[in-house]
Design a protein around this motif. Structure first.
Motif, PDB file in Angstrom:
ATOM      1  N   SER A 165       0.844  -1.196   0.000  1.00 37.97           N
ATOM      2  CA  SER A 165       0.000   0.000   0.000  1.00 37.97           C
ATOM      3  C   SER A 165       0.877   1.243   0.000  1.00 37.97           C
ATOM      4  N   GLU A 166       0.268   2.363  -0.330  1.00 40.36           N
ATOM      5  CA  GLU A 166       1.013   3.622  -0.321  1.00 40.36           C
ATOM      6  C   GLU A 166       1.412   4.067   1.082  1.00 40.36           C
ATOM      7  N   ILE A 196      -2.117  -3.104  -4.479  1.00 37.09           N
ATOM      8  CA  ILE A 196      -2.746  -1.899  -5.035  1.00 37.09           C
ATOM      9  C   ILE A 196      -3.431  -2.283  -6.344  1.00 37.09           C
ATOM     10  N   ARG A 203      -3.636   1.463 -10.994  1.00 34.91           N
ATOM     11  CA  ARG A 203      -2.962   2.615 -10.384  1.00 34.91           C
ATOM     12  C   ARG A 203      -1.456   2.406 -10.288  1.00 34.91           C
ATOM     13  N   VAL A 224       1.712   4.888  -8.527  1.00 33.65           N
ATOM     14  CA  VAL A 224       2.342   4.390  -7.306  1.00 33.65           C
ATOM     15  C   VAL A 224       3.833   4.142  -7.543  1.00 33.65           C
TER      16      VAL A 224
END
Length: 421
Positions: free
Chosen positions: A126-127, A173, A177, A181
């Motif tokens: 994840s970010e 993710i 996207r 990212v």
């Protein structure tokens, strides 16, 4: 193939009669075959051939240090998903450069642990995790190789609780996207983007979901390279299923799975990592149990065993099938009758099988749960204050206890009663 076979009417683990181990260790206990673990690892390692690769055993399937050392000595890397697994892998002698750190919820403490001890790469999910790792690495003055796990929204056609590649799953993710990212990851200090990570689920029995996911990864690799990223490593996860129910159609073989990898990704010039766990360990282990009672009910009969849901939770959690066989081979043509096979825990869910045809069994006889080497001992607990069962490893005509059964005093002594009580 495994190395648990009948010889002269007695189930053997390699060259050791199972009753001999039961007499020495007591029941229930897990029993693993060195020869099967070795064979299954080599099927993957040899299946990828000359393609640059590392087979990283997913240790969540079976994390006993003896198993880890055995596989590490064969050349395996290790896939870990927690700080505890990382520490266990290091204790087994696995070097940091062969440890891949996966998992959706890594803490900053676990990140520091891996960076201090050494790690091949960290697979980001994840970010927020990506930004946290950047902060930790920058503060430590190090740069860590990373991949980003992408969720390809591919249906793995497996049990809903072990599917990980659909958009409703918590992992990775969205692949849509990926560009933004990866662009952020490339800008963040302390991170070196080296590749792509994907894993769509466990116990897959068809190759097409792998093909679909890996085709998306191939396209993404070309796209990210065009955007300036050096993608040189592809972490493809694991998930290939094993034949729990031998009467059913067998899942694809490792050589067929490796063929898909070579076909879809072989022209990209990337090093490939795969993370099999279940297929390496699953059929390499059995759970040996003893019949406590044969109970006759109004409309069914019960085999009550000394193993329970706390020892093997898969049937209760996933409604999973395990073949259950007598340790003493039945006579040819003996009549089978249906039993509910249950444990002694005070839960109706403590049921291993319903209406399972079995040969006649009596109090004190031994049975073996096949395909119990993965997600058996690692998911066990001490519910009902039942001690964790021993684990035993066989090699040829020798065997050793690789996890001892704790005593009741061992269990109780971990509790701390406050002075004010």
């Amino acid at each position: 193939m495994d190395h648990f076979l009948y010889r002269n009417g007695v189930l053997h683990a390699e060259d050791v009669p199972v009753p001999e181990i039961a007499a020495a260790v007591g029941t229930p206990f897990y029993l693993y075959s060195t020869a099967t673990l070795t064979r299954h690892f080599r099927l993957f390692d040899e299946g990828l051939g000359e393609m640059p690769h590392l087979v990283c055993y997913a240790m969540k399937a079976n994390s006993n240090q003896a198993v880890l050392k055995l596989l590490g000595d064969l050349g395996a890397g290790i896939d870990v998903v927690s700080g505890g697994e990382y520490a266990r892998a290091k204790a087994a002698g696995i070097p940091g450069e062969k440890i891949v750190f996966s998992g959706v919820g890594k803490t900053r403490e676990e990140m520091r642990q891996a960076l201090e001890g050494g790690v091949r790469q960290i697979n980001l999910e994840s970010e927020p995790e990506m930004r946290a790792l950047s902060e930790v690495a920058a503060a430590m003055g190090v740069t860590v190789p990373v991949t980003v796990r992408v969720n390809p929204d591919v249906d793995a056609k497996t049990h809903e609780k072990i599917a990980t590649g659909k958009k409703e799953n918590k992992f990775g993710i969205p692949i849509s996207r990926a560009s933004e990212v990866y662009a952020e990851a490339a800008r963040l200090p302390g991170l070196e983007v080296v590749g792509i990570d994907v894993h769509i689920g466990s116990q897959l029995t068809e190759l097409q979901p792998f093909r679909d996911a890996y085709s998306l990864v191939a396209s993404l690799t070309k796209q990210l390279r065009a955007e300036g990223h050096e993608i040189r490593r592809l972490d493809l996860g694991g998930g290939l299923g094993i034949p729990y129910e031998r009467s059913n159609t067998a899942p694809p073989l490792p050589v067929e799975y490796c063929g898909v990898i070579r076909e879809v990704l072989g022209d990209l010039g990337c090093e490939v990592e795969i993370e099999p766990g279940r297929l390496i360990a699953g059929n390499a282990g059995i759970l040996v149990s003893k019949v406590i009672w044969v109970k006759h009910g109004d409309d069914r009969d019960f085999l009550i065993l000394d193993s329970a849901m706390n020892d093997l939770i898969r049937p209760s959690m996933y409604s999973s099938y395990h073949e259950i066989v007598p340790v003493m081979e039945p006579e040819p043509g003996v009549e089978h009758r249906p039993y509910d096979i249950v444990g002694p825990v005070c839960e109706s869910g403590d049921t291993f099988a319903k209406d399972r045809p079995m040969p006649p069994l009596s109090e004190g006889e031994l049975v073996a749960f096949r395909s119990a080497g993965a997600y058996g001992a690692v998911m066990s607990s001490e519910y009902n204050s039942r001690p964790l069962v021993p684990e035993v490893l066989v090699k040829g005509d020798d065997f050793a206890v690789i996890r001892a059964r704790p005593t009741f005093d061992d269990i109780i002594s971990r509790d701390i009663v406050p002075e004010w009580l």
